[in-house]
Scaffold this motif. Structure first.
Motif, short mmCIF file in Angstrom:
data_model
loop_
_atom_site.label_atom_id
_atom_site.label_comp_id
_atom_site.label_asym_id
_atom_site.label_seq_id
_atom_site.Cartn_x
_atom_site.Cartn_y
_atom_site.Cartn_z
N TRP A 160 0.83 -1.21 0.00
CA TRP A 160 0.00 0.00 0.00
C TRP A 160 0.87 1.26 0.00
CZ3 TRP A 160 0.08 3.79 3.71
CH2 TRP A 160 0.71 3.48 4.92
N THR A 161 1.99 1.21 0.70
CA THR A 161 2.90 2.37 0.72
C THR A 161 3.50 2.60 -0.66
OG1 THR A 161 3.45 1.83 3.01
CG2 THR A 161 4.88 3.40 1.88
N ALA A 162 3.87 1.51 -1.32
CA ALA A 162 4.44 1.62 -2.66
C ALA A 162 3.43 2.22 -3.63
CB ALA A 162 4.90 0.25 -3.14
N TRP A 163 2.17 1.79 -3.53
CA TRP A 163 1.15 2.32 -4.43
C TRP A 163 0.87 3.80 -4.16
CZ3 TRP A 163 -0.60 0.80 -8.88
CH2 TRP A 163 -0.50 -0.55 -9.24
N VAL A 164 0.83 4.17 -2.90
CA VAL A 164 0.62 5.58 -2.56
C VAL A 164 1.77 6.43 -3.08
CG1 VAL A 164 0.49 7.23 -0.65
CG2 VAL A 164 -0.86 5.13 -0.57
#
Length: 220
Positions: free
Chosen positions: A137-141
């Motif tokens: 999720w951090t990578a996508w954000v």
């Protein structure tokens, strides 16, 4: 995955991170290289960076093809075409036809859209997860934030909500139909904006019809 292969994948992911950072500088470079037509310069710079990524970290084409569920790709294409119209209606703006662009311009639009999707929907999350070990999720954000930052120089902060809306659409298309779906949505959206533009004048509300009269046929 064995240790050697894991190391190769990690190295490839890390190698693409500087290219992603370089791509963030492309809008600024485009204004310097071609002040009269920075969009054209940006398109070619994007295509160049995407080509470099393809050489350094070739995608898994079999996996990409398997993810391309064609009904979802078709739906993504329609969504990309519909978004500008829906936003225009919501803002009470009209879309007016531009002069028909040259085929070379339209082809460049498609390839540039594919390049952006390769960089920010496919490569960036993967590089951040595999190369830096970030949670998904951090990578996508972070990848989405990079995509938004990429468009600020050309469109300004006022257009950021719309860019965020397109990023949401393209990400949804990617999750539903893989890279093919994201490219289809992005290319369709950009091609529409190549042929239509927003009239800054708001639509005039239809005047009330006096009792006992019929509205004009154009209002039916």
């Amino acid at each position: 995955m064995n240790t050697t292969l894991q190391g190769v994948v990690t190295a490839a992911a890390v190698t693409t991170l500087p290219l992603l950072a370089l791509h963030l500088l492309c809008p600024w470079a485009a204004w310097k290289l071609h002040p009269r037509n920075p969009t054209r310069a940006y398109d070619w710079l994007t295509i160049g960076v995407a080509a470099a990524v393809l050489l350094l970290a070739p995608p898994e084409w079999d996996r990409i093809a398997a993810q391309a569920w064609w009904p979802a790709v078709a739906s993504a294409t329609l969504a990309g075409l519909a978004l500008p119209f829906l936003v225009a209606v919501a803002l009470r703006r009209r879309l007016v036809r531009r002069p028909t662009p040259a085929m070379s311009h339209l082809a460049r639009t498609i390839v540039c859209a594919a390049g952006e999707e390769l960089l920010w929907r496919y490569t960036a999350p993967l590089a951040l997860m595999v190369g830096l070990g970030l949670p998904a999720w951090t990578a996508w954000v972070a990848a989405t934030a990079g995509f938004l930052a990429l468009h600020v120089p050309g469109f300004g902060w006022r257009r950021l909500p719309y860019i965020a809306l397109t990023a949401t659409l393209f990400t949804t298309a990617y999750l539903a139909a893989g890279l093919g779906g994201a490219v289809a949505a992005h290319a369709a959206h950009n091609l529409l904006l190549d042929t239509y533009t927003t009239d800054p004048r708001k639509r005039s509300p239809t005047p009330p019809v006096p009792p006992g009269t019929l509205p004009a046929p154009s209002d039916w």
